[in-house]
Design an enzyme around this catalytic site. Structure first.
Site, PDB file in Angstrom:
ATOM      1  N   LYS A  11       0.848  -1.211   0.000  1.00 27.38           N
ATOM      2  CA  LYS A  11       0.000   0.000   0.000  1.00 27.38           C
ATOM      3  C   LYS A  11       0.872   1.245   0.000  1.00 27.38           C
ATOM      4  CE  LYS A  11       0.676   1.137   4.594  1.00 27.38           C
ATOM      5  NZ  LYS A  11       1.501   2.249   5.046  1.00 27.38           N
ATOM      6  N   ASP A 136      -3.846  -1.060  10.202  1.00 30.87           N
ATOM      7  CA  ASP A 136      -4.120  -0.918   8.763  1.00 30.87           C
ATOM      8  C   ASP A 136      -4.464  -2.250   8.083  1.00 30.87           C
ATOM      9  OD1 ASP A 136      -1.566  -1.869   8.715  1.00 30.87           O
ATOM     10  OD2 ASP A 136      -0.664  -0.116   7.761  1.00 30.87           O
TER      11      ASP A 136
HETATM   12  O1  C5P Z   1      -1.801  -1.017  14.926  1.00 35.73           O
HETATM   13  P1  C5P Z   1      -0.382  -1.380  14.677  1.00 35.73           P
HETATM   14  O2  C5P Z   1       0.046  -2.614  15.445  1.00 35.73           O
HETATM   15  O3  C5P Z   1      -0.017  -1.467  13.249  1.00 35.73           O
HETATM   16  O4  C5P Z   1       0.482  -0.183  15.257  1.00 35.73           O
HETATM   17  C1  C5P Z   1       1.838  -0.300  15.598  1.00 35.73           C
HETATM   18  C2  C5P Z   1       2.185   0.821  16.539  1.00 35.73           C
HETATM   19  O5  C5P Z   1       2.182   2.074  15.833  1.00 35.73           O
HETATM   20  C3  C5P Z   1       1.223   1.018  17.679  1.00 35.73           C
HETATM   21  O6  C5P Z   1       1.564   0.194  18.762  1.00 35.73           O
HETATM   22  C4  C5P Z   1       1.406   2.485  18.005  1.00 35.73           C
HETATM   23  O7  C5P Z   1       2.580   2.670  18.763  1.00 35.73           O
HETATM   24  C5  C5P Z   1       1.648   3.104  16.642  1.00 35.73           C
HETATM   25  N1  C5P Z   1       0.425   3.627  16.025  1.00 35.73           N
HETATM   26  C6  C5P Z   1      -0.125   4.801  16.519  1.00 35.73           C
HETATM   27  N2  C5P Z   1      -1.259   5.300  15.942  1.00 35.73           N
HETATM   28  C7  C5P Z   1      -1.840   4.669  14.910  1.00 35.73           C
HETATM   29  C8  C5P Z   1      -1.289   3.479  14.399  1.00 35.73           C
HETATM   30  C9  C5P Z   1      -0.151   2.984  14.979  1.00 35.73           C
HETATM   31  O8  C5P Z   1       0.405   5.404  17.455  1.00 35.73           O
HETATM   32  N3  C5P Z   1      -2.932   5.195  14.364  1.00 35.73           N
END
Ligand code: C5P
Length: 278
Positions: A11, A136
């Site tokens: 993406k 995502d």
């Molecule tokens: O949701 P995901 O596991 O992909 O996110 C990884 C990390 O990125 C989260 O633990 C957080 O620290 C950060 N993050 C965030 N805000 C978002 C997406 C991700 O702070 N909208």
């Protein structure tokens, strides 16, 4: 024996706006995401006595740290049956690149397993599992472009962008997504670097994560400036939290010539991929 082969596309975030930091530690986003269908991992599902993940990249874990394994376990926990498929993951999307490879693999695992079980769970339940595994991942279960809000998991269909030629460039180092978000609130801009909107055919390209990521990884700021100085580059933008940089090219540009020049002048170890969005 039934097998299934599915593509898990990369993406691009054409816009990534951080609205605010939330109380739960995540960041409230407003992002326009598109799939890059010519860059994809490939997952092959094969019937088997027990679940097993194997991967073409020996440096990646295949146990519970891999999002494919997490997705397969979560799928079967929801279905209430043991997993009777093995998955072979052929990687093409680089890791820690901001291209959503792991998330796309997880979404493709959920969709693939549901197809193999006659859609027993259905899309709304898959979306719920996807959001519990990563912000995502739901995007990759949808069709085409989407505007994503919340922490990225609330998706609404968006118009596909016009066809655009892109060149992706990634240095050998990756960027940690949590680290990029953690630095966002207190990071500073580098005076010579443009961070504002770049207008291309009605799109307003911008990535609020450039500020914290460039402050830590100066090479990426240098790469953006180098690309913007080239006449065949219309815009250059960090992909997600990086470390991939995306150059949007003039229709007349030759991506191989541009890639050769950047490798020669900046870094001969850059990974690169020429493709198209829209
Ligand atoms: O949701 P995901 O596991 O992909 O996110 C990884 C990390 O990125 C989260 O633990 C957080 O620290 C950060 N993050 C965030 N805000 C978002 C997406 C991700 O702070 N909208």
């Amino acid at each position: 024996m039934s097998t299934l082969t599915s593509h898990a596309p990369a993406k691009l975030n054409l816009t990534l706006r951080i609205v605010r930091k939330r109380k739960d530690g995540f960041h409230e986003l407003d992002t326009l995401m598109v799939k890059l269908r010519d860059l994809h991992d490939t997952l092959t599902f094969t019937e088997s006595d027990t679940f097993r993940l194997t991967c073409s990249d020996p440096t990646l874990p295949t146990d519970g740290r891999n999002l494919v394994t997490k997705a397969a376990l979560a799928y079967h926990a929801a279905l209430g049956t043991p997993c009777r498929h093995s998955i072979f993951l052929e990687k093409a999307i680089p890791h820690a690149a901001g291209l959503g490879g792991g998330s796309s693999d997880a979404a493709t695992t959920l969709a693939g397993l549901d197809a193999l079980h006659d859609h027993a769970l259905g899309t709304p339940k898959l979306m719920e599992i996807a959001a519990s595994l990563g912000s995502d991942i739901p995007f990759f279960l949808g069709e085409g472009a989407a505007r994503c809000t919340g922490r990225g998991e609330i998706i609404s269909p968006a118009e596909n962008p016009p066809p655009l030629d892109v060149l992706l460039l990634k240095p050998a180092f990756g960027v940690s997504t949590p680290d990029a978000y953690r630095r966002w609130a207190n990071s500073r801009t580098i005076p010579t670097v443009p961070y504002g909107e770049q207008e291309i055919d009605g799109l307003r390209l911008i990535n609020d994560l450039e500020r914290p990521v460039f402050a830590k990884h100066r090479f990426l700021a240098e790469l953006k400036l180098w690309l913007l100085a080239r006449p065949e580059v219309r815009a250059a933008l960090l992909c997600g939290s990086g470390s991939t940089m995306c150059a949007i090219l003039q229709p007349s540009a030759n991506p191989s010539t541009l890639a050769a020049a950047v490798l020669q002048e900046l870094d001969p170890t850059l990974w690169h991929h020429a493709g198209q969005i829209g």
